[in-house]
Design a protein around this motif. Sequence first.
Motif, PDB file in Angstrom:
ATOM      1  N   CYS A   3       0.699  -1.224   0.094  1.00  0.00           N
ATOM      2  CA  CYS A   3       0.164   0.147  -0.196  1.00  0.00           C
ATOM      3  C   CYS A   3       0.782   1.092  -0.022  1.00  0.00           C
ATOM      4  O   CYS A   3       0.377   2.336   0.128  1.00  0.00           O
ATOM      5  N   GLY A   4       2.138   1.057  -0.039  1.00  0.00           N
ATOM      6  CA  GLY A   4       3.151   2.170   0.174  1.00  0.00           C
ATOM      7  C   GLY A   4       3.310   2.811   1.436  1.00  0.00           C
ATOM      8  O   GLY A   4       4.028   3.795   1.420  1.00  0.00           O
ATOM      9  N   ILE A   5       3.179   2.124   2.261  1.00  0.00           N
ATOM     10  CA  ILE A   5       3.359   2.282   3.646  1.00  0.00           C
ATOM     11  C   ILE A   5       4.701   1.786   4.175  1.00  0.00           C
ATOM     12  O   ILE A   5       5.160   0.504   3.995  1.00  0.00           O
ATOM     13  N   ALA A   6       5.468   2.694   4.832  1.00  0.00           N
ATOM     14  CA  ALA A   6       6.974   2.389   5.093  1.00  0.00           C
ATOM     15  C   ALA A   6       6.821   1.721   6.314  1.00  0.00           C
ATOM     16  O   ALA A   6       6.027   1.926   7.361  1.00  0.00           O
ATOM     17  N   THR A  50      13.968   2.217  18.592  1.00  0.00           N
ATOM     18  CA  THR A  50      13.648   1.850  17.412  1.00  0.00           C
ATOM     19  C   THR A  50      12.318   2.378  17.168  1.00  0.00           C
ATOM     20  O   THR A  50      12.108   2.787  15.880  1.00  0.00           O
ATOM     21  N   ILE A  51      11.242   2.579  18.062  1.00  0.00           N
ATOM     22  CA  ILE A  51       9.966   3.114  17.728  1.00  0.00           C
ATOM     23  C   ILE A  51       9.967   4.450  17.597  1.00  0.00           C
ATOM     24  O   ILE A  51       8.830   5.001  17.374  1.00  0.00           O
ATOM     25  N   ALA A  52      10.616   5.192  18.183  1.00  0.00           N
ATOM     26  CA  ALA A  52      10.899   6.652  18.210  1.00  0.00           C
ATOM     27  C   ALA A  52      10.453   6.933  16.883  1.00  0.00           C
ATOM     28  O   ALA A  52      10.916   6.866  15.867  1.00  0.00           O
ATOM     29  N   GLY A  53       9.511   8.261  17.046  1.00  0.00           N
ATOM     30  CA  GLY A  53       8.925   8.784  15.689  1.00  0.00           C
ATOM     31  C   GLY A  53       7.958   7.905  14.893  1.00  0.00           C
ATOM     32  O   GLY A  53       7.530   8.496  13.862  1.00  0.00           O
ATOM     33  N   ALA A  54       7.737   6.749  15.313  1.00  0.00           N
ATOM     34  CA  ALA A  54       6.624   5.967  14.257  1.00  0.00           C
ATOM     35  C   ALA A  54       5.399   6.495  14.682  1.00  0.00           C
ATOM     36  O   ALA A  54       5.067   6.886  15.758  1.00  0.00           O
ATOM     37  N   ASP A  55       4.453   6.196  13.570  1.00  0.00           N
ATOM     38  CA  ASP A  55       3.165   6.491  13.674  1.00  0.00           C
ATOM     39  C   ASP A  55       2.332   5.421  14.590  1.00  0.00           C
ATOM     40  O   ASP A  55       1.085   5.869  14.942  1.00  0.00           O
ATOM     41  N   LEU A  56       2.579   4.413  14.487  1.00  0.00           N
ATOM     42  CA  LEU A  56       1.939   3.268  15.170  1.00  0.00           C
ATOM     43  C   LEU A  56       3.122   1.989  15.220  1.00  0.00           C
ATOM     44  O   LEU A  56       3.702   1.848  14.424  1.00  0.00           O
ATOM     45  N   CYS A  57       2.976   1.280  16.589  1.00  0.00           N
ATOM     46  CA  CYS A  57       3.644   0.121  16.658  1.00  0.00           C
ATOM     47  C   CYS A  57       2.804  -1.104  16.798  1.00  0.00           C
ATOM     48  O   CYS A  57       1.668  -0.817  17.675  1.00  0.00           O
ATOM     49  N   VAL A  58       2.900  -2.026  15.963  1.00  0.00           N
ATOM     50  CA  VAL A  58       2.155  -3.208  16.048  1.00  0.00           C
ATOM     51  C   VAL A  58       2.848  -4.507  16.707  1.00  0.00           C
ATOM     52  O   VAL A  58       3.817  -4.862  16.289  1.00  0.00           O
ATOM     53  N   ASP A  59       2.229  -4.971  17.693  1.00  0.00           N
ATOM     54  CA  ASP A  59       2.925  -5.860  18.271  1.00  0.00           C
ATOM     55  C   ASP A  59       2.312  -7.182  17.681  1.00  0.00           C
ATOM     56  O   ASP A  59       1.329  -7.774  18.247  1.00  0.00           O
ATOM     57  N   ALA A  60       3.415  -7.940  16.902  1.00  0.00           N
ATOM     58  CA  ALA A  60       2.792  -9.054  16.136  1.00  0.00           C
ATOM     59  C   ALA A  60       3.509 -10.403  16.683  1.00  0.00           C
ATOM     60  O   ALA A  60       3.594 -11.343  16.038  1.00  0.00           O
ATOM     61  N   GLU A 112      -6.001   4.019   7.077  1.00  0.00           N
ATOM     62  CA  GLU A 112      -6.864   5.145   7.471  1.00  0.00           C
ATOM     63  C   GLU A 112      -5.653   6.210   7.979  1.00  0.00           C
ATOM     64  O   GLU A 112      -5.763   7.371   7.672  1.00  0.00           O
ATOM     65  N   ARG A 113      -4.748   5.901   8.688  1.00  0.00           N
ATOM     66  CA  ARG A 113      -3.744   6.590   9.212  1.00  0.00           C
ATOM     67  C   ARG A 113      -2.811   7.222   8.025  1.00  0.00           C
ATOM     68  O   ARG A 113      -2.399   8.543   8.066  1.00  0.00           O
ATOM     69  N   GLN A 114      -2.839   6.389   6.903  1.00  0.00           N
ATOM     70  CA  GLN A 114      -1.744   6.873   5.992  1.00  0.00           C
ATOM     71  C   GLN A 114      -2.798   8.031   5.155  1.00  0.00           C
ATOM     72  O   GLN A 114      -1.885   8.807   4.581  1.00  0.00           O
ATOM     73  N   LYS A 115      -3.978   7.696   4.904  1.00  0.00           N
ATOM     74  CA  LYS A 115      -4.570   8.645   4.491  1.00  0.00           C
ATOM     75  C   LYS A 115      -4.612  10.190   5.040  1.00  0.00           C
ATOM     76  O   LYS A 115      -4.582  10.930   4.691  1.00  0.00           O
ATOM     77  N   CYS A 116      -4.536  10.082   6.578  1.00  0.00           N
ATOM     78  CA  CYS A 116      -4.838  11.229   7.175  1.00  0.00           C
ATOM     79  C   CYS A 116      -3.539  12.102   7.301  1.00  0.00           C
ATOM     80  O   CYS A 116      -3.486  13.278   7.178  1.00  0.00           O
ATOM     81  N   ARG A 117      -2.495  11.493   6.730  1.00  0.00           N
ATOM     82  CA  ARG A 117      -1.234  12.151   6.732  1.00  0.00           C
ATOM     83  C   ARG A 117      -1.173  12.993   5.437  1.00  0.00           C
ATOM     84  O   ARG A 117      -0.650  14.023   5.337  1.00  0.00           O
TER      85      ARG A 117
END
Length: 237
Positions: free
Chosen positions: A9-12, A47-57, A230-235
């Motif tokens: 989807c083009g999300i980093a 590692t997660i500093a500055g991330a929009d979201l952290c997913v615990d998988a 949705e978060r990507q759209k909001c950006r």
Amino acid sequence: MLSHALAACGIAVKVCVATEYGREEQGTAEGIAVECGRKDIQAMCDTIAGADLCVDATHPYATQVTENIRIACEESAVPYRRLLRPKSQLEAGEILVKSAAQAADYLAQREGNILLTTGAKEIAAYAGIPVERLFPRILPMHAGLTACEEMKIPRRNIIAMQGPFSVELNEALLRQYQIRYLVTKDGGKTGGFEEKVCAAHRTGATLIVIARPEEHDGASLEEILQECKERQKCRYI
């Protein structure tokens, strides 16, 4: 699955794995950066500093890692989401236990060969059972082989293979080693649990399932994927 769907989807995406085995399983794709190595809470924060979201998988049984990730997100003010694997439904005749120690206590009072598929870290829990009965299936890595050697498990009993395993291969192993009990965790569909269940039923082996830790706060892969979109759209609004 989630990381590759997001990258498409083009999300980093940055993916953290503990071992080289995890790196291999992750694979490569444009837009995905992979970090390899176990992290303490401070390293997680970095590692997660500055991330929009952290997913615990992480795996459903990796409770300590999950707790550390939650703490790191709180300290870094990064939104946290837990990716849940659906639980499996147990069937009649399957034995549910709370831990590897409880499984070992149950099996010590019975006879027959045992296929252990819960990982090398828990092999020591079965120290009270004659090693001739134990057939650990482990990843082909030095740590697993060392754990087996420390338990003095006969080399002919060690099955060092990398999954996923088909029903047919599980069944062949159960028959080859005359397995009476198969010990497993509920890793869900992606963890090959259904294939183990089917193979056990076909061969008459009894399934011993180590119960999952209870989790009430989380979302499915589809839900988290949609939130990320949705978060990507909001950006860009």
